[in-house]
Design an enzyme around this catalytic site. Structure first.
Site, PDB file in Angstrom:
ATOM      1  N   ASP A  26      51.539  46.502 123.590  1.00  0.00           N
ATOM      2  CA  ASP A  26      50.696  45.564 122.858  1.00  0.00           C
ATOM      3  C   ASP A  26      50.151  46.224 121.594  1.00  0.00           C
ATOM      4  O   ASP A  26      49.939  47.440 121.553  1.00  0.00           O
ATOM      5  CB  ASP A  26      49.539  45.107 123.745  1.00  0.00           C
ATOM      6  N   ASN A  74      54.889  33.904 125.127  1.00  0.00           N
ATOM      7  CA  ASN A  74      55.062  34.244 123.711  1.00  0.00           C
ATOM      8  C   ASN A  74      55.768  33.164 122.905  1.00  0.00           C
ATOM      9  O   ASN A  74      55.762  33.205 121.658  1.00  0.00           O
ATOM     10  CB  ASN A  74      55.828  35.567 123.567  1.00  0.00           C
TER      11      ASN A  74
END
Length: 248
Positions: A26, A74
């Site tokens: 991330d 996503n």
């Protein structure tokens, strides 16, 4: 073994280190934005970081590495970013395939492939086949993956086997479902790392990480290094893992 201009990782594995490390990669977008660049610039930097981490694994005693590349959530990102990520995945596979094979890395993909484009799926299949005889490091890439989605798909297959008479309902227990998961050929992760300062697991390996150790670190993924991985593996080796038991 050198890692892309950063401090080399010592060739002595930390005692009691993890055999299977899973990473929630991330911070790519924030890393790029801090430099005044588009988010995709950060994703490309993050993809390059994967090579260093994979190269560090043998010296750290890590046999299995699982990385979270793209989640089922996503798809909610902008069309430009999603299209750029899909292009990046295709380029990564094409560019890294030969090196992965030569380094003894076996690659697997987990996740639902139905929503991915045919060219990408073909490249994924080819890379899995090309590296199928390798055994130095087992790299698993979670692509269009979500833990809840994985459990739902596994449960559906299990239910189909029960309905078809191939499995008795009385034989279903907590040892049965893992055989239907995408990760059925892998051991559960010993250590799960999340970069970028976020302290949540984001629907990653929900079943498999029930007894994993977690590390939430502030480092953005493009800045993560083999040396930091070593530090986390060393820290893991100091933990007392009792799995619910009381020490004698």
């Amino acid at each position: 073994m050198k890692q892309g201009g950063t401090t080399p990782v010592p060739d002595t594995a930390p005692p009691g280190g993890p055999r299977h490390v899973a990473i929630i990669m991330d911070g790519n977008g924030r890393w790029a934005q801090a430099r005044g660049r588009p988010r995709l610039f950060g994703h490309h930097a993050g993809a390059r970081r994967v090579r260093e981490v994979v190269e560090a694994c043998p010296e750290l005693g890590i046999k299995y590495l699982t990385i979270f590349a793209f989640s089922t959530e996503n798809w909610k990102r902008t069309q430009v970013e999603v299209a750029g990520l899909m292009s990046l995945f295709r380029r990564y596979i094409t560019r890294e395939a030969r090196a992965l094979k030569e380094r003894g890395v076996r690659v697997r993909f987990i996740g639902d492939r139905l929503r991915l484009d045919e060219k990408l799926v073909l490249l994924m299949d080819q890379l899995e086949e090309m590296t199928s005889n390798n055994d130095l490091v087992h790299l698993t890439i979670a692509l269009n993956y979500g833990g809840r989605d994985e459990v739902a798909r596994a449960t559906k297959r299990l239910a189909q086997d029960v309905a078809g008479g191939r499995l008795s309902p009385d034989d279903v227990d907590e040892e049965t479902l893992p055989r239907y998961l995408d990760t059925h050929v892998l051991p559960d992760p010993d250590l799960v790392i999340r970069t970028s300062g976020e302290a949540r697991i984001s629907n990653f390996l929900l079943w498999q990480s029930a007894y994993s150790e977690y590390e939430f670190i502030d480092t953005l993924w493009p800045d993560f290094s083999g040396e930091e991985l070593r530090r986390l593996c060393t820290s893991y080796g100091t933990r007392d893992r009792r799995f619910g038991a009381v020490p004698a």
